[in-house]
Design a protein around this motif. Structure first.
Motif, mmCIF file in Angstrom:
data_model
loop_
_atom_site.group_PDB
_atom_site.id
_atom_site.type_symbol
_atom_site.label_atom_id
_atom_site.label_comp_id
_atom_site.label_asym_id
_atom_site.label_seq_id
_atom_site.Cartn_x
_atom_site.Cartn_y
_atom_site.Cartn_z
ATOM 1 N N ALA A 1 4.297 47.838 67.272
ATOM 2 C CA ALA A 1 4.293 46.791 68.163
ATOM 3 C C ALA A 1 5.477 45.866 67.858
ATOM 4 O O ALA A 1 5.693 45.433 66.516
ATOM 5 C CB ALA A 1 3.129 45.884 68.644
ATOM 6 N N VAL B 1 5.897 42.104 74.545
ATOM 7 C CA VAL B 1 5.541 42.946 73.597
ATOM 8 C C VAL B 1 5.851 44.220 74.047
ATOM 9 O O VAL B 1 5.793 44.847 75.237
ATOM 10 C CB VAL B 1 4.164 43.071 73.357
ATOM 11 N N ARG B 2 6.696 45.158 73.136
ATOM 12 C CA ARG B 2 6.989 46.440 73.373
ATOM 13 C C ARG B 2 6.620 47.337 72.401
ATOM 14 O O ARG B 2 6.008 46.958 71.216
ATOM 15 C CB ARG B 2 8.366 46.565 73.608
ATOM 16 N N TYR B 3 6.642 48.533 72.473
ATOM 17 C CA TYR B 3 6.097 49.594 71.503
ATOM 18 C C TYR B 3 7.027 50.419 70.876
ATOM 19 O O TYR B 3 8.118 50.818 71.703
ATOM 20 C CB TYR B 3 4.764 50.222 72.218
ATOM 21 N N MET C 1 -0.843 39.952 66.021
ATOM 22 C CA MET C 1 0.265 40.043 67.013
ATOM 23 C C MET C 1 1.273 38.806 66.994
ATOM 24 O O MET C 1 1.739 38.213 67.787
ATOM 25 C CB MET C 1 -0.457 39.857 68.374
ATOM 26 N N TRP D 1 0.399 46.053 62.569
ATOM 27 C CA TRP D 1 -0.464 46.261 63.818
ATOM 28 C C TRP D 1 0.056 47.540 64.296
ATOM 29 O O TRP D 1 1.082 47.995 64.658
ATOM 30 C CB TRP D 1 0.068 45.367 65.260
ATOM 31 N N GLY E 1 -1.148 50.471 67.015
ATOM 32 C CA GLY E 1 -1.803 50.728 68.215
ATOM 33 C C GLY E 1 -2.012 52.237 68.320
ATOM 34 O O GLY E 1 -1.400 52.996 67.897
ATOM 35 N N TRP F 1 4.786 49.590 78.398
ATOM 36 C CA TRP F 1 3.584 50.015 79.096
ATOM 37 C C TRP F 1 3.545 49.856 80.532
ATOM 38 O O TRP F 1 3.649 49.012 81.136
ATOM 39 C CB TRP F 1 2.356 49.469 78.170
ATOM 40 N N ARG G 1 -5.622 48.213 69.185
ATOM 41 C CA ARG G 1 -5.471 48.429 67.747
ATOM 42 C C ARG G 1 -6.228 49.383 67.110
ATOM 43 O O ARG G 1 -7.441 49.604 67.394
ATOM 44 C CB ARG G 1 -5.562 46.836 67.009
#
Length: 277
Positions: free
Chosen positions: A116, A124-126, A153, A183, A185, A203, A213
């Motif tokens: 993250a 928030v981006r992944y 976070m 973190w 995910g 997302w 998580r």
């Protein structure tokens, strides 16, 4: 007469779009964590053709058959197959170990792991790219300069790169202090991750299915090998297959181009010769 012309034109446009996606895959073949896009060609809805002239012929109203109205290329769908791991020896490089994840015993679905990162506006981006570094502000950063998020976070404070990370993400510094953990995910629906550029995913699914998580996923409790420090995950683009697909796509584009040229010659002949009779 022009139906085939429109069909061939749509084929050229679809192959052109597919070639663009393949070119982007090829350009990112050396980008850590990059997931190659796959293109699906689909046809437009068919039209049902019937004979006309009910008063003139017994066959009037008879169904002649279906006519395809062309093809189009759907947007690229990322393949989340894990790329090869490459050793770098850098303490700030991390590779996610998707291949070691167990299958969900209930849904029988394979999942995918993500890091993250926080955008400047706090969203928030992944990302799958674990090529991190320590910024001038002492925070762990992605390769594009975004703050990497910890288990709470919040940005991870790392005054230097002299630290180790356990396979569950816990960070331990040289003095023995454990300040935070990465973190990590997990999602069973990686196809809901939409590329935004800079190695980031947004997302698009429901909040209930959003990455959570990994340590909080029940069937992952016995799995602690989530990441590998000192490694990066290479792109999963197959160069040989990509080059082959590019050549096939070019041939498909060229075939549709020749169909259009044939139509052009037919129309030219109809205008210049048949019209004289």
């Amino acid at each position: 007469m022009f139906r085939g012309l429109y069909t061939a034109t749509s084929g050229m446009m679809a192959h052109n779009r597919k070639q663009q996606i393949l070119t982007n895959n090829l350009a990112n073949a050396n980008t850590p964590g990059f997931k190659g896009d796959q293109t699906v060609l689909r046809s437009f809805p068919d039209q049902l053709i019937k004979a006309m002239g009910a008063a003139k012929t017994p066959a009037a109203g008879h169904q002649v058959g279906h006519l395809s109205t062309g093809v189009y290329a759907q947007e690229g769908i990322p393949s989340f197959a894990q790329g090869a791991l490459k050793s770098t020896g850098n303490s700030t490089d991390f590779a996610l170990m998707d291949d070691l994840l167990p299958v969900n015993p209930v849904t029988q679905e394979w999942g995918s792991l993500v890091f993250a990162a926080a955008l400047p506006n706090g969203e928030v981006r992944y990302t799958k790219n674990g090529q991190f570094s320590v910024g001038a502000d002492g925070l762990l950063k992605t390769s594009e300069g975004y703050n990497v998020l910890g288990a709470d976070m919040s940005p991870i404070q790392a005054t230097d790169s002299n630290f180790t990370v356990e396979q569950n993400g816990r960070i331990t510094f040289a003095n023995g202090n454990e300040t935070n953990e990465l973190w990590i995910g997990h999602t069973e629906n990686p196809q809901q991750l939409v590329k935004e550029g800079h190695g980031l995913f947004r997302w698009e699914g429901t909040d209930a299915q959003a990455p959570q998580r990994a340590a909080d996923v029940p069937f992952l409790n016995n799995s602690s090998s989530f990441i590998q420090q000192g490694f990066i995950e290479s792109s999963n683009v197959d160069l040989t297959q990509t080059m082959t697909d590019m050549m096939n796509t070019y041939r498909g584009f060229e075939a549709n181009q020749k169909v259009i040229q044939a139509y052009d010659r037919s129309m030219e002949k109809a205008a210049n010769e048949i019209g004289r009779v």
